[in-house]
Design an enzyme around this catalytic site. Structure first.
Site, short mmCIF file in Angstrom:
data_model
loop_
_atom_site.label_atom_id
_atom_site.label_comp_id
_atom_site.label_asym_id
_atom_site.label_seq_id
_atom_site.Cartn_x
_atom_site.Cartn_y
_atom_site.Cartn_z
N GLU A 1 -23.34 -5.52 -13.04
CA GLU A 1 -23.99 -5.36 -11.75
C GLU A 1 -23.00 -4.74 -10.77
OE1 GLU A 1 -27.04 -6.52 -12.10
OE2 GLU A 1 -27.86 -6.92 -10.10
N ASP B 1 -26.75 -10.19 -6.93
CA ASP B 1 -27.88 -9.44 -6.40
C ASP B 1 -27.41 -8.03 -6.08
OD1 ASP B 1 -30.44 -9.08 -5.71
OD2 ASP B 1 -30.37 -10.21 -3.84
N CYS C 1 -31.05 -9.34 35.78
CA CYS C 1 -31.76 -9.54 37.03
C CYS C 1 -30.74 -9.57 38.16
CB CYS C 1 -32.51 -10.87 36.97
SG CYS C 1 -32.99 -11.46 38.61
N LYS D 1 -33.87 -19.06 -10.23
CA LYS D 1 -33.74 -18.45 -8.91
C LYS D 1 -33.44 -19.48 -7.83
CE LYS D 1 -34.57 -14.47 -8.58
NZ LYS D 1 -35.56 -13.45 -8.77
N LYS E 1 -26.10 -14.99 -10.86
CA LYS E 1 -26.93 -13.78 -10.92
C LYS E 1 -26.66 -12.97 -9.66
CE LYS E 1 -31.63 -12.27 -11.97
NZ LYS E 1 -31.89 -11.33 -10.90
N CYS F 1 -38.38 -13.63 38.89
CA CYS F 1 -38.37 -13.53 40.36
C CYS F 1 -38.74 -12.13 40.85
CB CYS F 1 -37.01 -13.93 40.90
SG CYS F 1 -35.73 -12.71 40.58
N GLU G 1 3.69 1.91 -1.25
CA GLU G 1 4.25 2.18 -2.57
C GLU G 1 3.19 2.84 -3.45
OE1 GLU G 1 7.37 1.29 -3.41
OE2 GLU G 1 7.28 1.78 -5.55
N TYR G 2 1.99 2.25 -3.40
CA TYR G 2 0.87 2.79 -4.17
C TYR G 2 0.59 4.23 -3.74
CZ TYR G 2 -3.84 3.12 -6.15
OH TYR G 2 -4.94 3.52 -6.86
N ASP G 3 0.51 4.42 -2.42
CA ASP G 3 0.19 5.76 -1.90
C ASP G 3 1.24 6.79 -2.30
OD1 ASP G 3 -1.99 4.60 -0.77
OD2 ASP G 3 -1.15 4.49 1.26
N ASP H 1 0.81 -1.22 0.00
CA ASP H 1 0.00 0.00 0.00
C ASP H 1 0.84 1.27 0.00
OD1 ASP H 1 -2.11 -1.64 0.03
OD2 ASP H 1 -2.81 -1.14 2.06
N GLU I 1 -23.85 -17.91 -15.72
CA GLU I 1 -23.26 -16.84 -14.90
C GLU I 1 -24.05 -16.69 -13.60
OE1 GLU I 1 -23.71 -13.49 -17.51
OE2 GLU I 1 -22.60 -14.51 -19.11
N CYS J 1 -37.41 -8.34 37.08
CA CYS J 1 -37.15 -9.66 36.53
C CYS J 1 -38.48 -10.39 36.28
CB CYS J 1 -36.28 -10.48 37.47
SG CYS J 1 -36.10 -12.19 36.91
N ARG K 1 -30.05 1.31 -14.47
CA ARG K 1 -30.96 0.73 -15.43
C ARG K 1 -32.28 1.50 -15.47
NH1 ARG K 1 -35.05 -3.17 -14.87
NH2 ARG K 1 -35.41 -4.34 -16.77
N TYR L 1 -21.46 -8.19 -17.45
CA TYR L 1 -22.05 -9.39 -18.06
C TYR L 1 -22.62 -9.20 -19.46
CZ TYR L 1 -26.12 -7.36 -15.65
OH TYR L 1 -27.08 -6.51 -15.17
N CYS M 1 -33.17 -16.01 42.14
CA CYS M 1 -33.99 -16.05 40.93
C CYS M 1 -34.11 -17.48 40.43
CB CYS M 1 -33.38 -15.15 39.86
SG CYS M 1 -34.24 -15.23 38.29
N SER N 1 -34.98 -7.13 -18.89
CA SER N 1 -34.96 -7.98 -17.70
C SER N 1 -34.97 -9.44 -18.15
CB SER N 1 -36.13 -7.66 -16.79
OG SER N 1 -37.31 -7.92 -17.47
N LEU N 2 -35.08 -10.35 -17.21
CA LEU N 2 -34.99 -11.77 -17.55
C LEU N 2 -36.21 -12.52 -17.07
CD1 LEU N 2 -31.32 -12.42 -16.36
CD2 LEU N 2 -32.13 -12.54 -18.72
S1 IVH Z 1 -28.27 -10.37 -18.37
C1 IVH Z 1 -30.91 -9.36 -21.57
N1 IVH Z 1 -26.58 -11.42 -16.69
O1 IVH Z 1 -30.65 -9.57 -13.43
C2 IVH Z 1 -30.04 -9.67 -20.47
N2 IVH Z 1 -28.34 -10.06 -15.83
O2 IVH Z 1 -33.59 -9.87 -14.15
C3 IVH Z 1 -30.37 -8.96 -19.23
N3 IVH Z 1 -28.27 -9.76 -13.40
O3 IVH Z 1 -31.40 -6.35 -14.52
C4 IVH Z 1 -29.44 -9.09 -18.15
N4 IVH Z 1 -26.47 -10.95 -13.05
O4 IVH Z 1 -29.56 -6.65 -12.82
C5 IVH Z 1 -27.68 -10.65 -16.84
N5 IVH Z 1 -24.99 -12.38 -15.33
C6 IVH Z 1 -26.08 -11.61 -15.48
C7 IVH Z 1 -26.73 -11.00 -14.38
C8 IVH Z 1 -27.86 -10.22 -14.60
C9 IVH Z 1 -27.41 -10.22 -12.49
C10 IVH Z 1 -29.46 -8.93 -13.09
C11 IVH Z 1 -29.49 -7.62 -13.83
C12 IVH Z 1 -30.78 -7.59 -14.57
C13 IVH Z 1 -31.59 -8.62 -13.87
C14 IVH Z 1 -32.57 -9.26 -14.83
#
Ligand code: IVH
Length: 677
Positions: free
Chosen positions: A176, A120, A429, A317, A118, A414, A36-38, A34, A116, A411, A139, A228, A435, A83-84
């Protein structure tokens, strides 16, 4: 120090710092100390100040802006952020596969999938113009998001400038932003210490951290990004498959998930899911499922989209780790040392793989912090080896008839006064052995396996003995007669004889067991052993001054104080005398200095479920060999013992490269050193 060629030096420093950053934050493989970096960063900042004409927004010194924004501006996504579709079981996966094969027509027997985790977190888009980060956006609703450029710039795993060859003129990368579990816990611990509001989960913490107008706040938060997919691409080409595209992104300096893999067919997807589901809790970050994508872009194009989701991808999921339930009541339990613990009774709910109907509310501060009332709807979280916790109250769902939780003013068992010592969270207590709850708990502790090991004296029987007034304290056990026992409900001749024999046998004990059995506050098995080894005999221990007690490993001012209080209490010493008069005895033991023990100076952590031992037992065994056992993993940790379902501690150990062993290896180690189980 003046520079012969300041621009050259500035550029060299930038390149060096970018490379170190990339190694540290993207590849998880630090390459410089660290300091060195600093030092290099400081030099760069000095030069940039001295030669403002050479300042650039993509310089590694320019991550944190100093002036907060007034408001967020909107960004429209030229390529919508989709979305998925979700899958919840294997059937959903089979249907997904059938739909794919039907659409693609004959010839398509088995497809290649990119798998991949997913993550959160929060989906974001990063726009690079000629390899330089120009804009970061959330998004939002998929077509319009918020401009969070100032905040994404502070995240070290997001490159400000791309490296490598063939970078498109315009490149929009998506991924993400998330908060790793360890960072989340630290953040919440700090908030708790300061009496501030905590975040419900890592996802909320990430979202809250990105919704800051002041980037200096975001910069303090442990955020990371994994990429991703890509959106807009102009003036350049990308590989023809999802997995190779990710590989290319990684070459350009983005962080991609190392768990990503390519599999054949839906069977491959299912195997990948099963394997990662087992390791879910030991990953360093929360994931809520797995995303499966048809790997070939040409096939993705043929499959197209339905409304807002692609046909070529699905998110399977995992079972939820957070659920809604209702607080039915709060009960107040009195522990062995008088501490009063509020316990939440919940409407049973299936979460994190088990049915949860109780959760601890810790203490009165926690009740205040949550603002919880009886009848409230709450979120319960159970992740991995973590005990169920009430993370928050859903105020919108509060019915009219909730009841305020009244912490007792005396208490509940008791009716003695309760007190809270300065700096302590727990109310206690003050009834001591008057007690009933403390009497019962003290006796249960005394007879337990690791203490006096009295067979046939279960919890129910102890409660009965105290309630019938036959036994008030542990010495009373040895005065029990066969006649008294036979008068108890459900006590036969044989059980009475066995119990009396067990009591008789327990009189021959050892000094460490005896010290532990007394139940002195904060004196666990390991401390009892250290005390016994240090003083060798009971009279030596009892006459030790506070200073002498402090010499013992593991004994700090608090424990020393509890010990002195016990030895100075006439009532406690009368019980000890009564025990000795009844024939309880032990041999003196050899004094053994701490530093000669085999695991002296080592720091161990025990996590996850163990089979042969409880975690506390494992801890005590390790301490008996001289190891310190810590509650969290750090760079100082020597070794982590991880059972199945180990969570963030295992993840942290892996992150830091700390040695991890399983229970079997622990047992082998204990056996080598002759530790009894
Ligand atoms: S692909 C068309 N890949 O999941 C493809 N999404 O329900 C759309 N997410 O809004 C997304 N990991 O926030 C993709 N490896 C991954 C992901 C991913 C997390 C989330 C992302 C998206 C949501 C879709």
């Amino acid at each position: 120090m003046p520079s012969a060629d300041p621009l050259q030096e500035i550029e060299d420093l930038r390149e060096q710092l970018d490379a170190w950053n990339h190694q540290y934050y993207v590849l998880d493989d630090p390459s410089v100390p660290d300091v060195e970096y600093d030092r290099s960063m400081l030099r760069l900042q000095q030069l940039e100040q001295q030669y403002p004409q050479f300042q650039r927004p993509d310089s590694p010194s320019q991550r944190v802006g100093a002036t907060p924004l007034q408001q967020f501006s909107q960004v429209s996504h030229e390529v919508p952020m989709l979305s998925l579709e979700n899958a919840f079981n294997q059937d959903d996966m089979l249907n997904f596969n059938r739909r794919l094969l039907d659409r693609l027509g004959d010839g398509a027997a088995s497809l290649e999938f990119a798998c991949e985790p997913k993550l959160d977190g929060i989906a974001v888009s990063l726009l690079y113009r000629d390899g330089v980060l120009e804009r970061g956006a959330t998004r939002g609703d998929g077509s319009t998001g918020e401009d969070i450029t100032h905040n994404v710039r502070t995240i070290r795993s997001i490159p400000l400038r791309l490296r490598g060859e063939g970078i498109p003129h315009l490149l929009e990368v998506r991924g993400e932003i998330y908060m790793p579990k360890a960072g989340f816990e630290q953040l919440n611990n700090r908030a708790r210490e300061r009496g501030e509001k905590t975040f419900v989960n890592p996802r909320n913490a990430a979202a809250g951290s990105l919704r800051q107008l002041d980037a200096r706040v975001t910069a303090e938060r442990p955020l990371e990004m994994c990429c991703y997919s890509v959106g807009l691409v102009e003036g350049g080409t990308l590989p023809d498959r999802q997995a190779s595209m990710l590989q290319r992104l990684s070459e350009w300096g983005f962080r991609i998930n190392p768990e990503s893999a390519v599999v054949q067919g839906i069977e491959g997807c299912n195997a990948y899911y099963d394997e990662l589901a087992l390791r879910r809790n030991s990953l360093a970050y929360d994931i809520d499922g797995i995303v499966f994508k048809v790997n070939e872009f040409a096939l993705q194009e043929r499959l197209g989209f339905v409304s807002r989701a692609p046909r070529w991808a699905i998110a399977r999921k995992f079972p939820a780790q957070e659920e809604l339930t209702r607080l039915l009541d709060v009960e107040f339990q009195v522990g062995r040392t008088g501490a009063i613990t509020p316990v939440a009774r919940l409407e049973p709910v299936f979460v994190g793989g088990v049915t949860v109907s109780n959760a601890t509310l810790h203490n009165s501060d926690e009740i205040d912090r949550l603002g919880i009332q009886i009848g409230d709807t709450v979120i319960v979280r159970r992740a991995g080896d973590v005990i169920p916790q009430i993370v928050t109250v859903v105020l919108e769902k509060r019915p009219d008839n909730t009841r305020v939780i009244r912490f007792p003013t005396q208490c509940p068992v008791c009716q003695s006064a309760i007190e809270r010592e300065e700096g302590e969270a727990a109310w206690r207590c003050m009834g001591g052995l008057v007690c009933g709850a403390q009497q019962k708990a003290a006796i249960k502790h005394f007879v337990s396996r690791r203490a006096m090991d009295i067979d046939g004296l279960g919890d129910k029987l102890v409660e009965q003995l105290v309630e019938e007034g036959l036994v008030e304290n542990v010495a009373g056990l040895y005065a029990l007669t066969k006649e008294q026992l036979l008068n108890l409900e459900r006590m036969g001749e044989k059980s009475a004889d066995n119990l009396l024999a067990a009591l008789q046998a327990s009189k021959q004990t050892t000094l460490p067991r005896f010290i532990f059995a007394l139940g002195i506050r904060e004196v666990g098995e390991a401390t009892a052993l250290n005390l016994a080894r240090h003083f060798g005999s009971w009279p030596e221990l009892v006459s030790a001054t506070e200073e002498q007690l402090l010499q013992v490993d593991d004994v700090g001012p608090v424990v020393a104080d509890h010990l002195r209080q016990f030895f100075d209490s006439d009532a406690s010493m009368a019980v000890v005398k009564a025990l000795q008069d009844a024939g309880v005895s032990w041999p003196d033991i050899e004094r053994l200095p701490q530093r000669d023990l085999p695991l002296a100076e080592q720091v161990w952590v025990v996590t996850g479920k163990l089979e042969a031992l409880s975690r506390d037992e494992a801890k005590a065994r390790l301490q008996s060999l001289g190891a310190k056992v810590a509650g969290s993993v750090s760079a100082k940790t020597t070794c982590v013992v991880a059972g199945p379902a180990a969570g963030s501690k295992l993840a942290k150990a892996n992150e830091l490269g700390v040695e991890v062993i399983d229970e079997e290896s622990l047992l082998a180690l204990l056996a080598t050193h002759g530790v009894e189980l």
